[in-house]
Design an enzyme around this catalytic site. Structure first.
Site, PDB file in Angstrom:
ATOM      1  N   ASP A 171       0.820  -1.212  -0.138  1.00 31.84           N
ATOM      2  CA  ASP A 171       0.122   0.190   0.089  1.00 31.84           C
ATOM      3  C   ASP A 171       0.948   1.240  -0.006  1.00 31.84           C
ATOM      4  OD1 ASP A 171      -2.421  -1.250   0.097  1.00 31.84           O
ATOM      5  OD2 ASP A 171      -2.303  -1.820   2.256  1.00 31.84           O
ATOM      6  N   ASP A 214      -7.928   2.926  10.894  1.00 32.37           N
ATOM      7  CA  ASP A 214      -7.196   3.872  11.025  1.00 32.37           C
ATOM      8  C   ASP A 214      -7.279   5.026   9.854  1.00 32.37           C
ATOM      9  OD1 ASP A 214      -5.693   1.892  12.338  1.00 32.37           O
ATOM     10  OD2 ASP A 214      -4.840   0.430  11.115  1.00 32.37           O
ATOM     11  N   ARG A 266      -2.078   4.544  17.444  1.00 29.26           N
ATOM     12  CA  ARG A 266      -1.938   4.916  15.906  1.00 29.26           C
ATOM     13  C   ARG A 266      -1.712   6.664  15.711  1.00 29.26           C
ATOM     14  NH1 ARG A 266      -0.842   1.069  13.816  1.00 29.26           N
ATOM     15  NH2 ARG A 266      -1.906   0.349  11.942  1.00 29.26           N
ATOM     16  N   SER A 293      -2.956 -10.691   7.153  1.00 28.93           N
ATOM     17  CA  SER A 293      -2.561  -8.974   7.945  1.00 28.93           C
ATOM     18  C   SER A 293      -2.321  -9.098   8.723  1.00 28.93           C
ATOM     19  CB  SER A 293      -3.684  -8.371   6.478  1.00 28.93           C
ATOM     20  OG  SER A 293      -3.568  -6.933   7.261  1.00 28.93           O
TER      21      SER A 293
END
Length: 428
Positions: free
Chosen positions: A13, A121, A92, A170
């Site tokens: 990504d 996120d 985060r 993931s």
């Protein structure tokens, strides 16, 4: 020249985001920022190698201590979301702040991430970034990209990714938790193989006792040895993980309304949260515990949303801080069969009297056992009264229904006392 600071992992990504930020957004330069919150060393090596291959200026920020301190704040709030300790959610905002700081230092005009439009996120990053005057770019979300498209794009551009194959699962790892999702785990009925776990071993019959020391609600020592926040978490992850402690398999409700299947490992978090709750039960009054449950739930919800700096959280922490002045003492935890159970606790602030609670003493501070008789008579009185009233009303209605609904039992044209109703007669 406009520079964009990209939250950079070196995965598919964020790798495709580098050229897309130039092609689709018109940024002249992209810098990559990787923030260390306890990921494996291999992830930093991958990020560095990918950044070099892309010709991207790469920065690494060590935020482990800040993140670990935030995790211990969550312990004081007994913070779990739908039953599991907050990990990624707490990391985060720490990551976002670190990236923002680098962006300011490097005179960037934009901030970028590789999050999709389906997850949490994106919201957690942008809650921090949108407080600045910088632009926010999210290529994967903005352009509606799929993994298949990204793989083809990477191959076409000759980007340094291994065909976009980042593994079957993931995985997101930090000091506090390790999350595993994707692949066959997206099927709620699929039983995960043992291979998905790295921090926890299959539970055995072995047992181990740990003594956790708390000061003002913060864990500071294990078995009498003091550790800083990072060392303490790493130490407990290793010890508790060996006993299979801290596995969660759940259906989680994301902020956007989607249900997702998640698997987590969080050995240290499980030990510390259980120990802290056990100590609070000893030192806080029932009223404090009851009200703190509400406060803790609100704190955890804002933590899940990535809004730990919200005014509400500041207010909640005022109450938490006051209660934690008494949460000092030791807790003994038994690690056994994948569980971390409180089996002992001690504190100078204990709201407990052994003699008062004992079955072998006759009185409690001069109060005789017989003095409780009056209390026992009144206890439940209102409930008994309400039930009796409801019973009487129900019986009255039943009698009325059986009697045809005529309260007086007389015939039409008669009053209740049996006299003829002459209200319609005229007087001569």
């Amino acid at each position: 020249m406009t520079r964009a600071a990209l939250a950079f992992s070196g995965g598919l990504d964020t790798t495709v985001c580098v050229p897309l930020l130039k092609e689709e957004y018109g940024y002249d330069e992209v810098i990559g920022v990787t923030v260390d919150v306890g990921q494996p060393e291999a992830e930093f090596e991958e990020a560095a190698e990918t950044a070099e291959a892309l010709g991207v200026e790469h920065y690494v920020v060590d935020a482990r201590a800040e993140f670990a301190n935030q995790c211990l704040e969550s312990v004081r709030a007994n913070a779990t979301y739908q039953g599991y300790p907050l990990g990624t959610a707490l990391a985060r905002p720490v990551i976002a702040k670190a990236i923002l700081d680098v962006a300011k230092e490097q005179n960037c005009g934009a901030l970028a991430h590789g999050c999709t439009g389906k997850g949490n996120d994106q919201l957690r990053f942008e809650a921090v970034w949108r407080a600045s005057d910088m632009e926010v770019a999210a290529p994967v979300r903005d352009l509606g990209l799929t993994r298949e498209w990204e793989i083809e794009y990477a191959e076409k551009k000759g980007l340094p990714v291994e065909s976009g194959n980042e593994g079957v699962w993931s995985i997101d790892t930090n000091l506090w938790s390790r999350s595993v999702e994707g692949g066959k785990l997206e099927d709620p009925g699929y039983v995960p193989p043992e291979e998905i776990y790295e921090w926890t071993q299959p539970p055995t019959g072995d047992t181990e006792l740990l003594e956790i020391t708390f000061e003002d609600g913060y864990p500071v020592a294990v078995d009498g040895e003091e550790y800083d926040s990072v060392e303490l978490i790493e130490h407990l992850n290793e010890i508790a993980g060996a006993h299979g402690v801290g596995r969660t398999d759940m259906m989680e409700d994301r902020m956007l309304g989607l249900k997702v299947r998640e698997n987590y490992e969080h050995p240290a978090a499980t030990v510390l949260l259980n120990a802290h709750a056990g100590l609070e039960q000893l030192v806080l009054t029932k009223e404090e515990l009851d009200f703190k449950t509400t406060v803790d739930n609100e704190w955890a919800q804002k933590g899940y949303e990535g809004l730990v700096d919200a005014p509400l959280v500041n207010a909640l922490e005022g109450f938490i801080d006051e209660t934690q002045t008494k949460v000092t003492g030791t807790v003994t935890i038994k690690l056994e069969g994948g569980q971390a159970r409180v089996v002992g606790r001690k504190s100078d602030y204990a709201v407990y009297s052994e003699s008062a609670a004992s079955f072998n003493t006759e009185t409690v501070d001069g109060i005789e056992q017989g003095d409780a008789t009056g209390v026992a008579k009144y206890h439940g009185f209102q409930s008994r009264l309400a039930n009796e009233v409801a019973k009487n009303v129900a019986e009255s209605k039943a009698e009325l229904a059986a009697d045809g609904g005529n309260l007086g039992g007389g015939t039409a044209g008669e009053t209740i006392d049996g006299s003829v109703d002459g209200s319609n007669d005229t007087h001569e």
